[in-house]
Design an enzyme around this catalytic site. Structure first.
Site, PDB file in Angstrom:
ATOM      1  N   ASP A  80     -23.137  -8.199 -43.640  1.00 18.80           N
ATOM      2  CA  ASP A  80     -21.919  -9.403 -44.135  1.00 18.80           C
ATOM      3  C   ASP A  80     -23.208 -11.078 -44.644  1.00 18.80           C
ATOM      4  OD1 ASP A  80     -22.843 -10.170 -41.637  1.00 18.80           O
ATOM      5  OD2 ASP A  80     -20.486 -10.875 -41.121  1.00 18.80           O
TER       6      ASP A  80
ATOM      7  N   SER B  51     -20.515  -5.535 -41.026  1.00 22.83           N
ATOM      8  CA  SER B  51     -21.208  -6.500 -40.383  1.00 22.83           C
ATOM      9  C   SER B  51     -21.968  -6.177 -38.536  1.00 22.83           C
ATOM     10  CB  SER B  51     -20.671  -7.939 -40.358  1.00 22.83           C
ATOM     11  OG  SER B  51     -19.365  -7.961 -41.350  1.00 22.83           O
TER      12      SER B  51
ATOM     13  N   ARG C  63     -11.113  -6.680 -44.565  1.00 21.51           N
ATOM     14  CA  ARG C  63     -10.926  -6.744 -46.345  1.00 21.51           C
ATOM     15  C   ARG C  63     -10.850  -5.730 -47.872  1.00 21.51           C
ATOM     16  NH1 ARG C  63     -12.717 -11.784 -49.116  1.00 21.51           N
ATOM     17  NH2 ARG C  63     -14.451 -11.479 -47.812  1.00 21.51           N
TER      18      ARG C  63
END
Ligand code: BGC
Length: 522
Positions: A249, A196, A128
């Site tokens: 993350d 992440s 994203r």
């Protein structure tokens, strides 16, 4: 003294089965040579069905025993995790399971941050880009985002191809700001990068990839500075976006938790495609830290708990199969038992064995059960959530996803019970992990004075994110209940789990803001 250890079979090979008169006298039970399950010779279809279900129930029972997570076992798991955490803080490589990575994040967001910041969130099958307009006083004036699936070939390709792809997507997204605000694309912008995967950071905005997880395998990027690779790709795209914070993350989620909830937020945890947690540690407890201690006296540590393994983990044959078939066999055992990327596969392996050993779905094994990834965690989640008396959703999933048609209620009940078992185990193990961290920071478990009741409870908030936690409701309930049981209700502690929606991306933008070069020099 020598000892012969027989590996205990997952499925008990107990004495013969009493059929309680369910079968007609013509039916003979023949012991199958391998699993000791009764077979039916010359049985009526109905008797056949009964034996199948009975055999499947026995296998499921064996699995239940192997996968059980009673409270004492969860406490052992938590204690083993604490042991590894301490070893990992002591020296580099002190634990061969938990990396205990210092995040270099010194300034968690306070709410004073202002300005326009971007974030790129790369962590699972989707990535994203976000734009956040911060107005100070804890206000987010506007927020836009775009999510894109990463093409599979890029997950196992080269670093350049992956970073060109995400840099170009970021560039297209940045250009929409120009259209919205009528500004120029050569303007300098700052972004947080939520990456992440395990990274050994060298500063708040640089760090080398240690390994890939969750199906990614990009060998040429290992050991290299991930921000440099991304920054180069951004330059190739012709845009001026500076990455001012590189965060895991979990760290982004913790930061978002601090911003939204309160300073009692001490832990960030992801239960999604993968799983992991970070927490706020006393800087002087990080013995391996050789640089100047941060002024705050605190340091956010990324456990990388996905790689936790312990003899206490209640493993089944299906976990071994999933591990063997993964791109990283031998690694990430905890993650492979707990997180969304693997629950579907675990259930598929169990169903396959039930189909092969107990002919649960008839004499032929449904082909789809042999196909890797044919059952996804979202399907397990749907099955698990079905509480209808006829288990109609289970029938639909079996029909549409696994092409197993016309199932009986007994078959569906067995499928449902496997999903429940795997979800329950995952949720409860995640709770044990959190309980371990809470113990490590003195927010749970007996303290030095025992469980003396204090008038004021010590509150801890855990910022949570990830699709599994957000959408798989029975899993989440198992987890929350287990944590409640572990922490107890009468002691001096209380723990709140708070969903920090889009935590990693928003947190990365917030950390870009709190670590912004421009802000610091203002
Ligand atoms: C990665 C972690 C990440 C977690 C959740 C794991 O596979 O190693 O860095 O935090 O997934 O996304």
């Amino acid at each position: 003294m020598s000892m012969t250890v027989e590996r205990v079979s997952l499925f008990s090979r107990g004495a013969g089965v009493t059929m309680h008169g369910l079968l007609s006298a013509r039916v003979q039970c023949v012991r199958s040579p391998w699993w000791g399950l009764p077979k039916v010779a010359g049985a009526t279809p109905n008797a056949n069905r009964v034996v199948r279900v009975h055999n499947a129930d026995r296998l499921v029972h064996g699995l239940r025993l192997a996968a059980a997570t009673p409270l004492p076992l969860l406490r052992q798991v938590a204690d083993a995790l604490v042991g590894e955490m301490c070893a990992g803080l002591e020296e580099e490589g002190g634990s061969d399971q938990l990396k205990m990575l210092p995040s270099y994040v010194e300034n968690l967001p306070t709410g004073d941050e202002e300005g326009l910041f971007y974030a790129v969130d790369l962590g699972g099958t989707n990535f994203r880009v976000l734009r956040l307009h911060l107005g100070g006083k804890g206000q987010v004036l506007s927020q836009e985002s775009k999510e894109i699936a990463i093409p599979r070939e890029l997950m196992v390709g080269t670093g350049k191809d992956l970073f060109d792809f995400i840099a170009n997507t970021l560039a297209t997204f940045v250009d929409t700001e120009d259209i919205l605000l009528d500004s120029k694309s050569n303007k300098h912008r700052e972004a947080g990068f939520a990456f992440s995967f395990p990274v050994r950071q060298t500063s708040v905005k640089s760090g080398n990839v240690i390994q890939w997880t969750k199906g990614f395998k990009i060998d040429d990027a290992i050991g290299k500075d991930i921000v440099k690779q991304f920054q180069d790709a951004i330059s190739r795209s012709g845009h001026d976006v500076e990455i001012s914070a590189l965060v895991n993350d979990t760290v982004g989620t913790l930061a978002g938790g601090r911003y939204n909830f309160q300073e009692e937020t001490m832990i960030g945890c992801i239960l999604g495609t993968g799983t992991n947690a970070c927490y706020v540690e006393r800087a002087d407890a990080v013995k391996k830290w050789k640089e100047a201690l941060p002024k705050s006296g605190e340091m956010v540590i990324n456990l990388e708990w996905g790689n936790f393994r312990s003899p206490w983990l209640p493993r089944t044959f299906a976990d071994d199969e999933v591990d063997k078939e993964s791109v990283n066999p031998g690694d990430q055992w905890f993650e492979k038992m707990v997180s969304g990327m693997y629950l579907g596969e675990i259930v598929r392996h169990m169903l396959l064995r039930l189909a092969e050993e107990a002919t649960l779905f008839g004499d032929t094994v449904p082909e789809k059960l042999r196909e890797q990834q044919s059952l996804e965690t979202k399907h397990v989640s749907k099955i698990h959530a079905d509480i209808s008396s006829e288990l109609q959703t289970v029938a639909t999933v079996l029909h549409e996803v696994l092409r197993i048609h016309d199932t009986t209620l007994e078959q569906r009940r067995i499928v449902h019970s496997l999903c429940d078992m795997v979800g329950q185990r995952g949720g409860r193990l995640a709770a044990a992990g959190l309980y371990g961290i809470l113990k490590k920071i003195g927010r749970a478990g007996p303290n030095k004075n025992g469980f003396a009741l204090s008038r004021q409870k010590k509150t801890t908030v855990v910022a949570m994110d990830g699709g599994l936690y957000e959408h798989h409701h029975p899993y989440r309930k198992y987890m929350e209940d287990a944590l409640q049981e572990l922490v107890g209700t009468n002691g001096p502690y209380e723990v709140f789990l708070r969903l920090q929606n889009d935590g990693s991306g928003i947190g990365a933008a917030l950390l870009a803001a709190s670590h912004s070069r421009h802000r610091q020099t203002e």
